[in-house]
Design a protein around this motif. Sequence first.
Motif, PDB file in Angstrom:
ATOM      1  N   ARG A   1       0.842  -1.205   0.000  1.00 10.99           N
ATOM      2  CA  ARG A   1       0.000   0.000   0.000  1.00 10.99           C
ATOM      3  C   ARG A   1       0.874   1.251   0.000  1.00 10.99           C
ATOM      4  NH1 ARG A   1      -3.396  -2.847   3.768  1.00 10.99           N
ATOM      5  NH2 ARG A   1      -2.510  -1.636   5.506  1.00 10.99           N
ATOM      6  N   ALA A   2       1.960   1.206   0.775  1.00  8.72           N
ATOM      7  CA  ALA A   2       2.873   2.348   0.795  1.00  8.72           C
ATOM      8  C   ALA A   2       3.472   2.580  -0.590  1.00  8.72           C
ATOM      9  CB  ALA A   2       3.986   2.101   1.813  1.00  8.72           C
TER      10      ALA A   2
ATOM     11  N   ASP B   1       3.730   5.635  -5.818  1.00  9.63           N
ATOM     12  CA  ASP B   1       3.486   5.666  -7.257  1.00  9.63           C
ATOM     13  C   ASP B   1       2.446   6.719  -7.628  1.00  9.63           C
ATOM     14  OD1 ASP B   1       5.314   3.655  -7.634  1.00  9.63           O
ATOM     15  OD2 ASP B   1       3.807   2.046  -7.651  1.00  9.63           O
ATOM     16  N   SER B   2       1.557   7.015  -6.687  1.00  7.52           N
ATOM     17  CA  SER B   2       0.515   8.017  -6.961  1.00  7.52           C
ATOM     18  C   SER B   2       1.006   9.446  -6.776  1.00  7.52           C
ATOM     19  CB  SER B   2      -0.707   7.767  -6.071  1.00  7.52           C
ATOM     20  OG  SER B   2      -0.390   8.043  -4.706  1.00  7.52           O
ATOM     21  N   GLY B   3       2.233   9.598  -6.284  1.00  7.81           N
ATOM     22  CA  GLY B   3       2.813  10.923  -6.164  1.00  7.81           C
ATOM     23  C   GLY B   3       2.942  11.455  -4.752  1.00  7.81           C
TER      24      GLY B   3
ATOM     25  N   ALA C   1       8.704  11.159   2.298  1.00  5.93           N
ATOM     26  CA  ALA C   1       8.772  11.427   3.733  1.00  5.93           C
ATOM     27  C   ALA C   1       7.416  11.223   4.398  1.00  5.93           C
ATOM     28  CB  ALA C   1       9.273  12.845   3.979  1.00  5.93           C
ATOM     29  N   ALA C   2       6.342  11.638   3.732  1.00  5.99           N
ATOM     30  CA  ALA C   2       5.001  11.481   4.296  1.00  5.99           C
ATOM     31  C   ALA C   2       4.622  10.008   4.386  1.00  5.99           C
ATOM     32  CB  ALA C   2       3.989  12.240   3.450  1.00  5.99           C
ATOM     33  N   VAL C   3       4.942   9.238   3.355  1.00  4.51           N
ATOM     34  CA  VAL C   3       4.641   7.806   3.369  1.00  4.51           C
ATOM     35  C   VAL C   3       5.460   7.101   4.444  1.00  4.51           C
ATOM     36  CG1 VAL C   3       4.662   5.677   2.010  1.00  4.51           C
ATOM     37  CG2 VAL C   3       4.035   7.848   0.924  1.00  4.51           C
TER      38      VAL C   3
END
Length: 223
Positions: A73-74, A79-81, A85-87
């Motif tokens: 999921r991460a 891949d979605s942009g 750092a947030a992920v």
Amino acid sequence: YVRDRFKPMLHDPSRRQLHSYYQDHLKDYTTPERAELLLIEIPIDAMLDKPRNVAGADQIAAATRKAVTQLKRAREELDSGVEFAAVARAYSKGPKASQGGAWGEIGPGSLQGRWAKAAEVLFKLSENQTSDVIQTTDAVFIVRCGKRTPARQISFEDTQTKLVENMRDDQFAQLSQEHVGELLSKATVYPVQEFTMAAMAAAPRPPVVVPNLDSRDLADDKK
């Protein structure tokens, strides 16, 4: 004493000697490549509700599958942009999660333990490239390579001053070693046991303390 004795005997090497020394010690004048490690990781132990040494094989397998699912999921979010750092802050359970998974620049082979595989993967990636989800027995992780700094060899011209210092240090070390070896060859070295026994034999004996006895004590002793 050794410094004062041998310092006047040291000489500056010739340019030919300097170049030969440089060629023989190239690795000492080369900066290895470095790469910025960005890491999202989930240790398998973090997905277990008990210590790993008492968990069953099926429980460890289930924990591994759960970690893989979360990092897939991460990877989709990346891949979605979504920023790395947030992920990392949302999914990573590693020591650098609060810093967005940023480990800074590292060199090849500089990480050990469960991070050794991550470092290996890092140096197979191009700058700003992200790995797939990678699974090991200890952790599941995603690696991104940030900035890469290629290996750099310091030129012969730029390092001549340092070369002279190193060669003079080598001369001093050799002269000192030879001097100490010569002194040792002329010295008489006794075995430790013999030295200890000789020291004990030469040590002064402690005074004998005679207790004070009054006349009654002496009378009792005679009885």
